[in-house]
Design a protein around this motif. Sequence first.
Motif, PDB file in Angstrom:
ATOM      1  N   HIS A   1      16.160  -6.052  11.033  1.00 40.50           N
ATOM      2  CA  HIS A   1      15.104  -5.140  10.591  1.00 40.50           C
ATOM      3  C   HIS A   1      15.491  -4.544   9.240  1.00 40.50           C
ATOM      4  CE1 HIS A   1      11.695  -2.497  10.917  1.00 40.50           C
ATOM      5  NE2 HIS A   1      12.466  -1.471  10.609  1.00 40.50           N
ATOM      6  N   PHE A   2      14.553  -4.522   8.318  1.00 42.51           N
ATOM      7  CA  PHE A   2      14.791  -4.013   6.964  1.00 42.51           C
ATOM      8  C   PHE A   2      13.927  -2.778   6.720  1.00 42.51           C
ATOM      9  CE2 PHE A   2      17.282  -7.420   4.948  1.00 42.51           C
ATOM     10  CZ  PHE A   2      17.189  -8.397   5.937  1.00 42.51           C
ATOM     11  N   THR A   3      14.555  -1.702   6.277  1.00 38.81           N
ATOM     12  CA  THR A   3      13.846  -0.455   5.975  1.00 38.81           C
ATOM     13  C   THR A   3      13.972  -0.207   4.467  1.00 38.81           C
ATOM     14  OG1 THR A   3      14.520   0.373   8.140  1.00 38.81           O
ATOM     15  CG2 THR A   3      13.680   1.994   6.550  1.00 38.81           C
ATOM     16  N   ILE A   4      12.835  -0.246   3.782  1.00 38.17           N
ATOM     17  CA  ILE A   4      12.832  -0.106   2.313  1.00 38.17           C
ATOM     18  C   ILE A   4      12.428   1.339   1.978  1.00 38.17           C
ATOM     19  CG2 ILE A   4      11.983  -1.035   0.132  1.00 38.17           C
ATOM     20  CD1 ILE A   4      13.307  -3.201   1.839  1.00 38.17           C
ATOM     21  N   ILE A   5      13.332   2.050   1.324  1.00 38.19           N
ATOM     22  CA  ILE A   5      13.167   3.486   1.069  1.00 38.19           C
ATOM     23  C   ILE A   5      12.750   3.715  -0.387  1.00 38.19           C
ATOM     24  CG2 ILE A   5      14.469   5.674   0.942  1.00 38.19           C
ATOM     25  CD1 ILE A   5      16.314   4.423   3.165  1.00 38.19           C
ATOM     26  N   ASP A   6      11.859   4.684  -0.602  1.00 42.71           N
ATOM     27  CA  ASP A   6      11.536   5.103  -1.972  1.00 42.71           C
ATOM     28  C   ASP A   6      12.365   6.347  -2.277  1.00 42.71           C
ATOM     29  OD1 ASP A   6      10.577   5.980  -4.355  1.00 42.71           O
ATOM     30  OD2 ASP A   6       8.528   6.359  -3.660  1.00 42.71           O
ATOM     31  N   SER A   7      13.487   6.154  -2.976  1.00 41.80           N
ATOM     32  CA  SER A   7      14.412   7.267  -3.250  1.00 41.80           C
ATOM     33  C   SER A   7      14.109   7.953  -4.583  1.00 41.80           C
ATOM     34  CB  SER A   7      15.858   6.749  -3.261  1.00 41.80           C
ATOM     35  OG  SER A   7      16.014   5.736  -4.245  1.00 41.80           O
ATOM     36  N   GLU A   8      13.040   7.527  -5.249  1.00 37.78           N
ATOM     37  CA  GLU A   8      12.717   8.058  -6.574  1.00 37.78           C
ATOM     38  C   GLU A   8      11.910   9.354  -6.436  1.00 37.78           C
ATOM     39  OE1 GLU A   8      13.527   8.222  -9.353  1.00 37.78           O
ATOM     40  OE2 GLU A   8      11.831   8.774 -10.558  1.00 37.78           O
TER      41      GLU A   8
ATOM     42  N   ILE B   1      11.674   7.334   8.240  1.00 36.76           N
ATOM     43  CA  ILE B   1      12.907   6.527   8.293  1.00 36.76           C
ATOM     44  C   ILE B   1      13.550   6.657   9.673  1.00 36.76           C
ATOM     45  CG2 ILE B   1      15.268   6.301   7.394  1.00 36.76           C
ATOM     46  CD1 ILE B   1      14.101   7.275   4.644  1.00 36.76           C
ATOM     47  N   GLU B   2      13.617   7.899  10.173  1.00 35.82           N
ATOM     48  CA  GLU B   2      14.247   8.105  11.484  1.00 35.82           C
ATOM     49  C   GLU B   2      13.451   7.382  12.579  1.00 35.82           C
ATOM     50  OE1 GLU B   2      15.370  12.097  12.586  1.00 35.82           O
ATOM     51  OE2 GLU B   2      16.551  11.273  14.264  1.00 35.82           O
ATOM     52  N   ASP B   3      12.131   7.520  12.562  1.00 38.33           N
ATOM     53  CA  ASP B   3      11.299   6.819  13.553  1.00 38.33           C
ATOM     54  C   ASP B   3      11.492   5.311  13.456  1.00 38.33           C
ATOM     55  OD1 ASP B   3      10.291   9.127  14.516  1.00 38.33           O
ATOM     56  OD2 ASP B   3       8.344   8.984  13.494  1.00 38.33           O
ATOM     57  N   ASP B   4      11.534   4.820  12.214  1.00 36.43           N
ATOM     58  CA  ASP B   4      11.644   3.376  11.977  1.00 36.43           C
ATOM     59  C   ASP B   4      12.979   2.838  12.507  1.00 36.43           C
ATOM     60  OD1 ASP B   4      10.383   1.026  10.582  1.00 36.43           O
ATOM     61  OD2 ASP B   4      12.321   1.068   9.555  1.00 36.43           O
ATOM     62  N   LEU B   5      14.068   3.546  12.202  1.00 34.13           N
ATOM     63  CA  LEU B   5      15.387   3.090  12.668  1.00 34.13           C
ATOM     64  C   LEU B   5      15.499   3.216  14.188  1.00 34.13           C
ATOM     65  CD1 LEU B   5      17.722   4.604   9.896  1.00 34.13           C
ATOM     66  CD2 LEU B   5      17.056   2.204  10.183  1.00 34.13           C
ATOM     67  N   LYS B   6      14.998   4.343  14.702  1.00 37.90           N
ATOM     68  CA  LYS B   6      15.091   4.590  16.145  1.00 37.90           C
ATOM     69  C   LYS B   6      14.329   3.521  16.928  1.00 37.90           C
ATOM     70  CE  LYS B   6      14.452   8.952  17.523  1.00 37.90           C
ATOM     71  NZ  LYS B   6      13.672  10.154  17.908  1.00 37.90           N
ATOM     72  N   SER B   7      13.200   3.091  16.420  1.00 40.72           N
ATOM     73  CA  SER B   7      12.368   2.133  17.165  1.00 40.72           C
ATOM     74  C   SER B   7      12.801   0.678  16.948  1.00 40.72           C
ATOM     75  CB  SER B   7      10.890   2.300  16.791  1.00 40.72           C
ATOM     76  OG  SER B   7      10.730   2.097  15.411  1.00 40.72           O
ATOM     77  N   HIS B   8      13.881   0.465  16.195  1.00 39.19           N
ATOM     78  CA  HIS B   8      14.371  -0.908  15.999  1.00 39.19           C
ATOM     79  C   HIS B   8      15.839  -1.035  16.380  1.00 39.19           C
ATOM     80  CE1 HIS B   8      10.618  -1.085  13.690  1.00 39.19           C
ATOM     81  NE2 HIS B   8      10.630  -2.357  14.027  1.00 39.19           N
TER      82      HIS B   8
ATOM     83  N   GLY C   1       0.807  -1.206   0.000  1.00 39.82           N
ATOM     84  CA  GLY C   1       0.000   0.000   0.000  1.00 39.82           C
ATOM     85  C   GLY C   1       0.844   1.261   0.000  1.00 39.82           C
ATOM     86  N   ALA C   2       2.136   1.124   0.379  1.00 43.80           N
ATOM     87  CA  ALA C   2       3.004   2.303   0.454  1.00 43.80           C
ATOM     88  C   ALA C   2       4.247   2.069  -0.384  1.00 43.80           C
ATOM     89  CB  ALA C   2       3.396   2.546   1.906  1.00 43.80           C
ATOM     90  N   ARG C   3       4.850   3.149  -0.844  1.00 43.83           N
ATOM     91  CA  ARG C   3       6.054   3.020  -1.662  1.00 43.83           C
ATOM     92  C   ARG C   3       7.300   2.871  -0.792  1.00 43.83           C
ATOM     93  NH1 ARG C   3       4.996   4.930  -7.138  1.00 43.83           N
ATOM     94  NH2 ARG C   3       7.140   5.581  -7.359  1.00 43.83           N
ATOM     95  N   TYR C   4       7.165   3.112   0.503  1.00 44.07           N
ATOM     96  CA  TYR C   4       8.259   2.783   1.417  1.00 44.07           C
ATOM     97  C   TYR C   4       7.655   2.054   2.614  1.00 44.07           C
ATOM     98  CZ  TYR C   4       6.823   7.417   3.202  1.00 44.07           C
ATOM     99  OH  TYR C   4       6.104   8.491   3.655  1.00 44.07           O
ATOM    100  N   TYR C   5       8.418   1.106   3.166  1.00 42.55           N
ATOM    101  CA  TYR C   5       7.863   0.224   4.189  1.00 42.55           C
ATOM    102  C   TYR C   5       9.012  -0.463   4.917  1.00 42.55           C
ATOM    103  CZ  TYR C   5       8.837  -3.442   0.714  1.00 42.55           C
ATOM    104  OH  TYR C   5       9.459  -4.277  -0.185  1.00 42.55           O
ATOM    105  N   SER C   6       8.701  -1.218   5.955  1.00 46.58           N
ATOM    106  CA  SER C   6       9.758  -1.952   6.648  1.00 46.58           C
ATOM    107  C   SER C   6       9.225  -3.304   7.090  1.00 46.58           C
ATOM    108  CB  SER C   6      10.295  -1.161   7.839  1.00 46.58           C
ATOM    109  OG  SER C   6       9.281  -0.973   8.804  1.00 46.58           O
ATOM    110  N   PHE C   7      10.137  -4.208   7.381  1.00 49.31           N
ATOM    111  CA  PHE C   7       9.724  -5.529   7.866  1.00 49.31           C
ATOM    112  C   PHE C   7      10.839  -6.116   8.722  1.00 49.31           C
ATOM    113  CE2 PHE C   7      11.924  -6.300   3.866  1.00 49.31           C
ATOM    114  CZ  PHE C   7      12.650  -7.465   4.074  1.00 49.31           C
ATOM    115  N   ASP C   8      10.482  -7.131   9.497  1.00 45.60           N
ATOM    116  CA  ASP C   8      11.453  -7.825  10.351  1.00 45.60           C
ATOM    117  C   ASP C   8      11.667  -9.233   9.825  1.00 45.60           C
ATOM    118  OD1 ASP C   8      11.783  -5.764  12.371  1.00 45.60           O
ATOM    119  OD2 ASP C   8       9.702  -6.210  12.898  1.00 45.60           O
ATOM    120  N   TRP C   9      12.903  -9.699   9.932  1.00 45.52           N
ATOM    121  CA  TRP C   9      13.177 -11.106   9.620  1.00 45.52           C
ATOM    122  C   TRP C   9      14.170 -11.607  10.681  1.00 45.52           C
ATOM    123  CZ3 TRP C   9      10.734 -13.117   5.168  1.00 45.52           C
ATOM    124  CH2 TRP C   9      10.893 -14.495   5.015  1.00 45.52           C
ATOM    125  N   GLY C  10      13.679 -12.438  11.596  1.00 41.30           N
ATOM    126  CA  GLY C  10      14.545 -12.936  12.671  1.00 41.30           C
ATOM    127  C   GLY C  10      15.100 -11.792  13.492  1.00 41.30           C
ATOM    128  N   ASN C  11      16.425 -11.781  13.610  1.00 41.93           N
ATOM    129  CA  ASN C  11      17.074 -10.776  14.457  1.00 41.93           C
ATOM    130  C   ASN C  11      17.378  -9.475  13.690  1.00 41.93           C
ATOM    131  OD1 ASN C  11      19.033 -11.709  12.752  1.00 41.93           O
ATOM    132  ND2 ASN C  11      20.567 -12.129  14.338  1.00 41.93           N
TER     133      ASN C  11
END
Length: 363
Positions: A205-212, A234-241, A193-203
């Motif tokens: 965290h992946f942050t997918i950025i829309d740089s276009e 991005i800052e909130d996402d990284l800070k909270s993981h 639903g969004a052009r940027y998003y994040s997900f967790d896999w095991g230990n």
Amino acid sequence: MRKHVVFSIAIVGALFAASQFLLAAEHIVGGPFTVKVSTRSATVAWIVQSDEVTLTGPTAETLSSPTLRVESTTFTSLKPYTRYEYNISSAGDAGKGSFKTPPTGSEPYSFLVYGDNRTRHDVHRRVIAEVMKHAVPDFVVQTGDMVENGNATAQWPIFFAIEKELLRQTSFFPTIGNHERTSHYVEDIFNEGARYYSFDWGNSHFTIIDSELTTSASNDSGRQAFWAEQVRWIEDDLKSHQKADYRFVVAHHPPFTAVTSRQGDNPHMTALTVLFEKYHVSAGFFGHDHNYQHYLKNGVHYVTAGGGGAPLYDVNKPPESITRKVVSIENFVNVSVNGNIAHFQAVAIDGSTLDEFDIESAS
Ligand SMILES: [Fe+2]
């Protein structure tokens, strides 16, 4: 009365034959593949071609384009770190595939990074053939530019035909590239639903950025607002993981490049490296440059793996002091994460190892 019954049966028979004719024209031209996989849920998706339209102009050339429909179904209540087999009931062998859910702890897992598969389909095919000589990854991160023009319907089945055997055995996490443009297909096909998003896999965290930025809005103030909002996210996402053992970021446009003509092209991405350092990002993955590049700056690894098929670019001016490896060759990167060691192997289209390194997690 008897005549009426016979007539009705004939009508029903004709309608059944017509519906069979319409159904016979439908076939899968993309997938199946799995998206939005978490410890508990996953969406299996596939693309159906329902018809084809031909276009004839004043010249002898005739263009044809398929009509596509994305089908998907979402499973919930799944178990973590488990392989599931699926079967789309009407599709026979073409509808069979599998995927694995992520672990909840530090169990080992692997992923593949590649990108810029557009344009040279024969080269894209050879890159995927080499990928398939290695163990199938638990999931795939594509760094953008899957097709040459995301709005061109006919290009998507070509991408998926080449990727078929890989994608039916793993999960797919897309990134927006400049060649996806303003296409609705990316959101439709990948259920994002969004052009940027994040997900967790095991230990991790992946942050997918829309740089276009170019196609993110129709005017400059809109583009600035889009980027400012995303940087906050991005800052909130990284800070909270910060408790994850690894933080990986992914974007199409790289913050650094050895391609002379492109240096300074992405100041918005270069500015983000301050956040990457502040929030202890382990590594960033990028595309856009059709080659392999690896930099290390202030503890953050930057890997450009845009060698999935598009025409190669020279690596003629590597940035001083941060360059670890730059090679102009088609490539992909396999990453194996095992507890506190993440092993990176960059592989060239000829199967040779381009680069190999480990990252130890801080925790
Ligand atoms: Fe690109």
